[in-house]
Design a protein around this motif. Structure first.
Motif, PDB file in Angstrom:
ATOM      1  N   ALA A  31       0.829  -1.205   0.000  1.00 20.78           N
ATOM      2  CA  ALA A  31       0.000   0.000   0.000  1.00 20.78           C
ATOM      3  C   ALA A  31       0.864   1.255   0.000  1.00 20.78           C
ATOM      4  CB  ALA A  31      -0.939  -0.016   1.196  1.00 20.78           C
ATOM      5  N   GLU A  32       1.944   1.227   0.776  1.00 24.00           N
ATOM      6  CA  GLU A  32       2.858   2.390   0.821  1.00 24.00           C
ATOM      7  C   GLU A  32       3.505   2.626  -0.545  1.00 24.00           C
ATOM      8  OE1 GLU A  32       5.345   1.198   4.037  1.00 24.00           O
ATOM      9  OE2 GLU A  32       4.140   2.240   5.575  1.00 24.00           O
ATOM     10  N   ALA A  78     -11.710   9.544   7.376  1.00 23.63           N
ATOM     11  CA  ALA A  78     -10.637  10.013   6.501  1.00 23.63           C
ATOM     12  C   ALA A  78     -11.208  10.735   5.285  1.00 23.63           C
ATOM     13  CB  ALA A  78      -9.770   8.842   6.064  1.00 23.63           C
ATOM     14  N   ALA A  79     -12.303  10.219   4.720  1.00 21.02           N
ATOM     15  CA  ALA A  79     -12.900  10.825   3.526  1.00 21.02           C
ATOM     16  C   ALA A  79     -13.436  12.221   3.827  1.00 21.02           C
ATOM     17  CB  ALA A  79     -14.012   9.926   2.987  1.00 21.02           C
ATOM     18  N   GLY A 119      -3.575   9.752   3.409  1.00 19.23           N
ATOM     19  CA  GLY A 119      -2.512   8.781   3.626  1.00 19.23           C
ATOM     20  C   GLY A 119      -3.119   7.397   3.668  1.00 19.23           C
ATOM     21  N   LEU A 120      -2.387   6.413   4.187  1.00 19.64           N
ATOM     22  CA  LEU A 120      -2.940   5.068   4.326  1.00 19.64           C
ATOM     23  C   LEU A 120      -4.009   5.064   5.406  1.00 19.64           C
ATOM     24  CD1 LEU A 120       0.071   2.584   4.064  1.00 19.64           C
ATOM     25  CD2 LEU A 120      -1.471   3.397   2.285  1.00 19.64           C
ATOM     26  N   VAL A 121      -5.160   4.488   5.093  1.00 20.79           N
ATOM     27  CA  VAL A 121      -6.269   4.404   6.038  1.00 20.79           C
ATOM     28  C   VAL A 121      -6.563   2.926   6.267  1.00 20.79           C
ATOM     29  CG1 VAL A 121      -8.677   4.956   6.487  1.00 20.79           C
ATOM     30  CG2 VAL A 121      -7.241   6.571   5.207  1.00 20.79           C
ATOM     31  N   LYS A 122      -6.471   2.494   7.514  1.00 23.59           N
ATOM     32  CA  LYS A 122      -6.698   1.087   7.843  1.00 23.59           C
ATOM     33  C   LYS A 122      -8.155   0.900   8.262  1.00 23.59           C
ATOM     34  CE  LYS A 122      -5.078  -2.655  10.874  1.00 23.59           C
ATOM     35  NZ  LYS A 122      -4.182  -3.012  11.982  1.00 23.59           N
ATOM     36  N   SER A 123      -8.839  -0.041   7.601  1.00 20.83           N
ATOM     37  CA  SER A 123     -10.218  -0.380   7.969  1.00 20.83           C
ATOM     38  C   SER A 123     -10.313  -1.888   8.164  1.00 20.83           C
ATOM     39  CB  SER A 123     -11.194   0.061   6.864  1.00 20.83           C
ATOM     40  OG  SER A 123     -11.141  -0.838   5.775  1.00 20.83           O
ATOM     41  N   ILE A 160      -6.320   3.950   0.085  1.00 21.45           N
ATOM     42  CA  ILE A 160      -5.823   5.265  -0.313  1.00 21.45           C
ATOM     43  C   ILE A 160      -7.027   5.968  -0.924  1.00 21.45           C
ATOM     44  CG2 ILE A 160      -4.185   6.544  -1.737  1.00 21.45           C
ATOM     45  CD1 ILE A 160      -2.541   3.880  -1.817  1.00 21.45           C
ATOM     46  N   ILE A 161      -7.411   7.122  -0.362  1.00 16.06           N
ATOM     47  CA  ILE A 161      -8.685   7.762  -0.702  1.00 16.06           C
ATOM     48  C   ILE A 161      -8.428   9.096  -1.390  1.00 16.06           C
ATOM     49  CG2 ILE A 161     -10.881   8.589   0.210  1.00 16.06           C
ATOM     50  CD1 ILE A 161     -10.325   6.843   2.699  1.00 16.06           C
ATOM     51  N   LYS A 162      -9.159   9.319  -2.480  1.00 15.86           N
ATOM     52  CA  LYS A 162      -9.064  10.594  -3.205  1.00 15.86           C
ATOM     53  C   LYS A 162     -10.449  11.239  -3.266  1.00 15.86           C
ATOM     54  CE  LYS A 162      -7.796  12.640  -7.657  1.00 15.86           C
ATOM     55  NZ  LYS A 162      -7.270  12.383  -9.020  1.00 15.86           N
ATOM     56  N   LEU A 163     -10.553  12.505  -2.832  1.00 17.61           N
ATOM     57  CA  LEU A 163     -11.809  13.238  -2.886  1.00 17.61           C
ATOM     58  C   LEU A 163     -12.009  13.771  -4.297  1.00 17.61           C
ATOM     59  CD1 LEU A 163     -14.240  14.431  -1.359  1.00 17.61           C
ATOM     60  CD2 LEU A 163     -12.836  16.454  -0.865  1.00 17.61           C
ATOM     61  N   THR A 164     -13.158  13.415  -4.923  1.00 15.32           N
ATOM     62  CA  THR A 164     -13.391  13.837  -6.313  1.00 15.32           C
ATOM     63  C   THR A 164     -14.526  14.844  -6.453  1.00 15.32           C
ATOM     64  OG1 THR A 164     -14.816  11.902  -6.644  1.00 15.32           O
ATOM     65  CG2 THR A 164     -12.502  11.669  -7.246  1.00 15.32           C
TER      66      THR A 164
END
Length: 624
Positions: free
Chosen positions: A291-292, A339-340, A351-355, A361-365
């Motif tokens: 993931a990193e 995170a979102a 950054g890395l989000v653990k669920s 890895i989250i991107k706001l669109t």
């Protein structure tokens, strides 16, 4: 006294008794734990448990489906405890069959790939918008049904494996062309027939029924003359609509309700994000390192959508560049959601989000801002809500008053009717099986035919037949079950015996004609005695509606020139004779192919049922 008790509690006898009590609790406790453990299973199938939770869930789902499909008819059946017991037993039997199929599939080594599961989900119409798979709808429907994507994939995988086994059975069954041709010729053949119809009433004046015959019939069939219990009910019915029509509200109440419930008219902020998911798999540390690496690629400016397609474990969103669509708070995994909603600007990447599912890895669109619907747009909706709320409060108060009055004045409904501001309604005498519409509810009938209302003559409790729909009833008249006297039913019995004897005489008359026909004798004189004429029908089919069904059935069961005497409806008897059997030499090949498929399908169903029964016979099944 306290000192003596304290000293006594230290004596050897007291200590011994206390020890026995403690041991009894220990063993009782162990037994309780053991029995509780066993009681969590409804059944075991070759060691695999079907839990009570699974049975209850399947039972409730099937019951809800039946209630939706059959409504009050099922509610009436469900009031019978024996029916519900059999209903639940059938559900458990189905679960046992499914478990056996799952075990057989494992034993046969049947497997389904991830790609097959994916394709099956994508092809499900429930997740389609405008004919295309829609990830937003997919996620929303899963959340609504209480599924996580991983759980749903497992569910689909199990279903596909079961289908593999059924498909393998289907693949072994077939119908030959000759079978289909023969079946089609039989189905489409026509017959030329002739028949005589005799009314049994023509023989009634020749029948003599004695009083002794009537008495003997009464004694032999006395159970037929038992009557049902009957009651006449007085009842007061109240619904929310009765109360709602008298409710008024002010502008101030509407405004206050709107402000107090402003969140109901508020559209929460929604965010659209894309993500890349790296599932933990068997090695969480390795997943984090991977993931990193992907995050570094994102931060270095590589295309997020292409990285999602290449690396994301969420294969459905990956096809759309990781897009998860719009969602509000309370939908996603808490860590993912936090995170979102912390991302400030469109295009920002977390950054890395653990669920629970892995590393994201989250991107706001995109962002849809919070909106509040103006009062003027929802005024009618608010007014109905306020009126309904006030009506429900008033309904509850009236219900309490009705319950109190019904109890305090148990021998009359006048007070109950006054409390409800309704008039009491009285029915005619009726049996449980023929209740009038107003009281034809299982709960009302159970109360109406109870010993308390019949023998004590009191008002019922408030009966809730549906939400905000109540009834209070009392038995006004009661007619007990009894056996009718011979004098009451003698005329009915005599009519029945005359009808039976007349029918037999008509059948004997036609049987004599049938015997003469078989010997090629002339029967015109016999027919003339009752002015009977043959009725001819050419080329009748199995579904011919112009001829009585018993005549059709007999016609297609007889050989050419054979005849049979059959009973018809409306107190008639017929003699049927087949004169010709017409079979088409040529058959429609498209019909042959269709029938061949039907025959194979029928064989498959029979085989599948036989496989289940065979597995049951060989299995170790224990039902608790």
């Amino acid at each position: 006294m306290l000192e003596r008790i304290r000293e006594g509690s230290q004596s050897p006898w007291a200590i011994g008794i206390l020890g026995l009590i403690i041991l009894s609790f220990i063993f009782a406790g162990v037994g309780g734990y053991m029995s509780n453990s066993a009681s969590t299973a409804a059944a075991t199938v070759n060691g695999d448990e079907i839990t009570l939770d699974e049975l209850e869930r399947a039972y409730q789902n099937e019951r809800a489906r039946m209630e939706q499909q059959f409504g009050d008819a099922f509610a009436t059946l469900a009031s019978d405890t024996e029916y519900l017991r059999n209903f639940r037993s059938n559900i458990l039997d189905r679960l046992i069959g499914e478990t056996l199929i799952d075990q057989a599939a494992v034993e046969l080594g049947l497997r389904v790939s991830d790609e097959q599961v994916k394709n099956a989900i994508i092809s499900m119409n429930d997740f389609h918008v405008d004919g295309q798979f829609n990830n937003d709808r997919y996620i929303a429907l899963l959340r609504q049904a209480g599924f996580q994507p991983s759980n749903f994939r497992d569910f689909v995988r199990t279903d596909l494996i079961r289908r593999q086994l059924s498909q393998s059975l289907i693949g072994t069954e077939f119908a030959l062309d000759s079978e289909a041709v023969t079946a089609l010729k039989m189905r489409e053949q026509t017959r030329d027939i002739r028949y005589l119809i005799v009314a049994t009433s023509l023989f009634a004046d020749k029948v003599d029924v004695s009083d002794q015959q009537v008495s003997d019939y009464y004694d032999a069939n006395i159970n037929q003359f038992d009557t049902e219990q009957k009651v006449s009910l007085e009842y007061v019915e109240l619904t929310l609509e009765d109360v709602l029509k008298d409710i008024s509200v002010s502008e101030q109440e509407l405004a206050e309700y709107y402000q107090q419930n402003i969140n109901s008219y508020r559209t929460e902020e929604e965010r659209q994000v894309s993500h890349i998911l790296l599932e933990f798999g068997d090695d969480e540390d390795a997943a984090k390192v991977k993931a990193e690496e992907v995050l570094a690629k994102v931060n270095s400016g590589e295309n997020f959508a292409e990285l999602a397609k290449s690396f994301s474990s969420d294969t459905f969103s990956a096809e759309n560049g990781g897009d998860l669509g719009f969602f509000s708070k309370g939908i996603m995994d808490p860590a993912f959601e936090d995170a979102a909603f912390e991302l400030a600007q469109t295009g920002d990447v977390s950054g890395l989000v653990k669920s629970a599912f892995g590393y994201h890895i989250i991107k706001l669109t995109d962002v849809k801002a919070e909106q509040v619907t103006p009062f003027s747009d929802v005024q009618e909706q608010v007014e109905l809500a306020v009126k309904t709320f006030k009506a429900e409060e008033e309904f509850y108060v009236i219900q309490q008053n009705m319950a109190e009055v019904a109890f305090e004045i148990p021998d009359s409904l006048e007070g109950v009717a006054a409390a409800a501001n309704k008039s009491a309604i009285k029915t005619e005498l009726f049996a449980r099986s023929s209740a009038p519409a107003g009281v034809s509810h299982p709960q009302v009938l159970a109360s109406a035919f109870s010993d308390a209302l019949i023998q004590e003559g009191v008002n019922s409790e408030v009966i809730e037949v549906a939400k905000n729909h109540i009834v209070v009833a009392r038995v006004a008249e009661f007619e007990p079950e009894r056996t009718q006297l011979l004098d009451e039913v003698s005329q009915t019995i005599k009519q029945r015996l005359v009808a039976e004897a007349s029918q037999q005489a008509a059948k004997d008359y036609l049987s004599e004609i049938q015997a003469n026909l078989s010997e090629n004798a002339d029967v015109s004189a016999q027919l003339g005695s009752l002015d009977l004429v043959w009725q001819d029908k050419s080329a009748i089919t199995r579904n011919d509606s112009s001829v009585s069904r018993p005549i059709i059935s007999a016609s297609f069961a007889l050989a050419k020139n054979d005849s049979e005497v059959v009973e018809l409806f409306n107190e008639e008897v017929a003699l049927v004779q087949v004169q010709a059997i017409n079979i088409e030499a040529e058959v429609d090949q498209s019909k042959v192919a269709s029938l061949q498929t039907q025959l194979a399908s029928s064989k498959t169903q029979n085989l599948y049922a036989a496989v289940i029964e065979s597995l049951k016979a060989q299995a170790d099944i224990e039902i608790y």
